[in-house]
Design a protein around this motif. Structure first.
Motif, PDB file in Angstrom:
ATOM      1  N   ARG A   1       3.799  -7.419   3.952  1.00  0.00           N
ATOM      2  CA  ARG A   1       4.391  -7.128   2.637  1.00  0.00           C
ATOM      3  C   ARG A   1       5.973  -7.294   2.123  1.00  0.00           C
ATOM      4  O   ARG A   1       6.230  -7.862   1.008  1.00  0.00           O
ATOM      5  N   GLY A   2       6.870  -7.113   3.071  1.00  0.00           N
ATOM      6  CA  GLY A   2       8.167  -7.381   2.720  1.00  0.00           C
ATOM      7  C   GLY A   2       8.456  -8.904   2.568  1.00  0.00           C
ATOM      8  O   GLY A   2       8.880  -9.307   1.473  1.00  0.00           O
ATOM      9  N   PRO A   3       8.031 -10.003   3.607  1.00  0.00           N
ATOM     10  CA  PRO A   3       8.138 -11.327   3.187  1.00  0.00           C
ATOM     11  C   PRO A   3       7.480 -11.828   2.002  1.00  0.00           C
ATOM     12  O   PRO A   3       8.089 -12.533   1.272  1.00  0.00           O
ATOM     13  N   VAL A   4       6.180 -11.450   1.793  1.00  0.00           N
ATOM     14  CA  VAL A   4       5.424 -12.025   0.749  1.00  0.00           C
ATOM     15  C   VAL A   4       6.236 -11.313  -0.675  1.00  0.00           C
ATOM     16  O   VAL A   4       6.224 -12.107  -1.683  1.00  0.00           O
ATOM     17  N   GLY A   5       6.552  -9.955  -0.731  1.00  0.00           N
ATOM     18  CA  GLY A   5       7.337  -9.492  -1.688  1.00  0.00           C
ATOM     19  C   GLY A   5       8.555 -10.203  -2.221  1.00  0.00           C
ATOM     20  O   GLY A   5       8.726 -10.477  -3.318  1.00  0.00           O
ATOM     21  N   MET A   6       9.218 -10.457  -1.194  1.00  0.00           N
ATOM     22  CA  MET A   6      10.662 -11.212  -1.284  1.00  0.00           C
ATOM     23  C   MET A   6      10.178 -12.467  -1.929  1.00  0.00           C
ATOM     24  O   MET A   6      10.911 -13.004  -2.878  1.00  0.00           O
ATOM     25  N   ALA A   7       9.257 -13.349  -1.565  1.00  0.00           N
ATOM     26  CA  ALA A   7       9.203 -14.573  -1.880  1.00  0.00           C
ATOM     27  C   ALA A   7       8.791 -14.422  -3.360  1.00  0.00           C
ATOM     28  O   ALA A   7       9.066 -15.369  -4.302  1.00  0.00           O
ATOM     29  N   ILE A   8       7.913 -13.558  -3.801  1.00  0.00           N
ATOM     30  CA  ILE A   8       7.489 -13.461  -5.083  1.00  0.00           C
ATOM     31  C   ILE A   8       8.668 -13.290  -6.104  1.00  0.00           C
ATOM     32  O   ILE A   8       9.178 -13.748  -7.009  1.00  0.00           O
ATOM     33  N   GLU A   9       9.704 -12.416  -5.662  1.00  0.00           N
ATOM     34  CA  GLU A   9      10.839 -12.047  -6.384  1.00  0.00           C
ATOM     35  C   GLU A   9      11.639 -13.309  -6.360  1.00  0.00           C
ATOM     36  O   GLU A   9      12.408 -13.606  -7.410  1.00  0.00           O
ATOM     37  N   LEU A  10      11.611 -14.132  -5.418  1.00  0.00           N
ATOM     38  CA  LEU A  10      12.672 -15.195  -5.578  1.00  0.00           C
ATOM     39  C   LEU A  10      11.864 -16.265  -6.321  1.00  0.00           C
ATOM     40  O   LEU A  10      12.415 -17.042  -7.112  1.00  0.00           O
ATOM     41  N   LEU A  11      10.630 -16.250  -6.561  1.00  0.00           N
ATOM     42  CA  LEU A  11      10.075 -17.361  -7.700  1.00  0.00           C
ATOM     43  C   LEU A  11      10.529 -17.015  -8.907  1.00  0.00           C
ATOM     44  O   LEU A  11      10.706 -17.793  -9.859  1.00  0.00           O
ATOM     45  N   ALA A  12      10.820 -15.512  -9.244  1.00  0.00           N
ATOM     46  CA  ALA A  12      11.379 -15.342 -10.466  1.00  0.00           C
ATOM     47  C   ALA A  12      12.529 -15.823 -10.742  1.00  0.00           C
ATOM     48  O   ALA A  12      13.154 -15.898 -11.853  1.00  0.00           O
ATOM     49  N   GLY A  13      13.473 -16.325  -9.831  1.00  0.00           N
ATOM     50  CA  GLY A  13      14.813 -16.837  -9.708  1.00  0.00           C
ATOM     51  C   GLY A  13      15.080 -18.310 -10.010  1.00  0.00           C
ATOM     52  O   GLY A  13      15.991 -18.907 -10.238  1.00  0.00           O
ATOM     53  N   ILE A  14      13.814 -18.876  -9.734  1.00  0.00           N
ATOM     54  CA  ILE A  14      13.710 -20.451 -10.076  1.00  0.00           C
ATOM     55  C   ILE A  14      14.000 -20.782 -11.591  1.00  0.00           C
ATOM     56  O   ILE A  14      13.403 -20.363 -12.679  1.00  0.00           O
TER      57      ILE A  14
END
Length: 323
Positions: A115-128
């Motif tokens: 849950r932590g890594p996938v959630g962080m990856a999704i939040e990083l996508l918002a910063g592209i």
């Protein structure tokens, strides 16, 4: 008596000082709120004032005309408005169920270590940056769609009533459907992040009680999680819609920038933001520049209407839940 009087005096001074501090804090907060309102009003008024020549020349017919010709100085907002609404609608049709699935997976299905890594990856996508999405859509996604997907759609659904008219057109790879796909990819991180955070606020006792009574995971989600978080989920969806309506660079790269209204989603089109981005730097004619500024005011109105509808829906849901 003197000690008592001194004690009362110091207490009164402290009370007065605290009252002044409270008033100052309240004024600062009120100033911050008024600053936001004044900024929005000033932005809208400046665009409306800048577009006054176009409004005087075309009147309200500007919003219903599909003509956009710089040479003949004929401008209308209907084609960009149509493209903005259609591309944003496609994006939300794709993004909402995908975001809902991602949020449910991260909160109800995924193992704890994932849950932590996938959630962080999704939040990083918002910063592209949006221009990266646009370049990826133009140089990677569009050629693949043009070669493998759009010809198959046109061939498969060409004879189907209604659907054939929507999924037909030249396999250029760029167009309304491509813009909607890129917007959906951009909106998914925002909506899924909001849904995930909201789903995490559901008390564990409620879900555990439902499981103890024999409910399935889907029944828990449908009967417990969604009713508990319905208002916040709707707010997150409309937040994503506002993002999709105002996106500029990514849409400019892949929408095709053609001033025509077509029911075929494979055909090129344009949007309000793409039109402004493409033409504002070269708009030397005051009427042309005023028309672009009036388009900006139109986009402001569309976004404001979307957010107002969201607030109205949330208020109605709150009243219904209260009753």
């Amino acid at each position: 008596m003197n000690a008592t009087a001194l004690s009362l005096t110091s207490t009164d001074l402290r009370t007065a000082r605290d009252a002044r501090a409270d008033r100052l804090f309240r004024w600062l907060l009120a100033s911050a709120g008024l600053f936001v309102l004044l900024s929005l009003f000033a932005a809208a008024l400046s665009m409306l004032w800048g577009g006054r020549e176009a409004l005087q020349a075309f009147g309200l017919g500007f919003f219903f005309s599909s003509e956009w010709n710089v040479g003949t100085r004929e401008f209308g907002a209907l084609v960009p408005i149509y493209g903005t609404l259609v591309s944003a609608g496609i994006a939300m049709l794709i993004a909402v169920p995908v975001s809902f699935g991602i949020a449910l997976f991260l909160t109800e299905v995924a193992p704890v270590w994932m849950r932590g890594p996938v959630g962080m990856a999704i939040e990083l996508l918002a910063g592209i940056p949006s221009i990266i999405y646009g370049m990826w859509g133009l140089f990677v996604l569009a050629p693949q769609l043009s070669e493998h997907v759009y010809p198959w759609l046109d061939e498969t659904f060409s004879g189907v009533p209604l659907v054939g008219a929507v999924l037909s057109g030249p396999p250029l790879g760029i167009g309304m459907l491509t813009a909607g796909l890129v917007l959906a990819i951009m909106v998914i991180p925002f909506v899924s992040s909001v849904m995930r955070e909201v789903f995490l606020t559901v008390p564990g006792r409620l879900k555990e009680s439902a499981y103890a009574l024999g409910s399935t995971r889907w029944e828990v989600v449908w009967d417990i999680v969604l009713p508990y978080t319905r208002s916040a989920v709707i707010g997150g969806v409309f937040l994503g819609l506002g993002r999709a309506l105002g996106e500029t660079m990514a849409v400019t790269f892949v929408i095709g920038n053609a001033y025509a209204i077509s029911t075929a989603l494979l055909e090129p089109g344009t949007s309000i933001a793409a039109t402004i981005a493409n033409e504002f730097a070269e708009a030397t004619d005051p009427l042309h520049r005023g028309s672009l500024l009036l388009l900006g005011f139109t986009l402001f109105l569309l976004t404001f209407i979307v957010l107002a509808v969201a607030r109205l829906m949330l208020r109605q849901l709150a009243k219904r839940e209260g009753n």
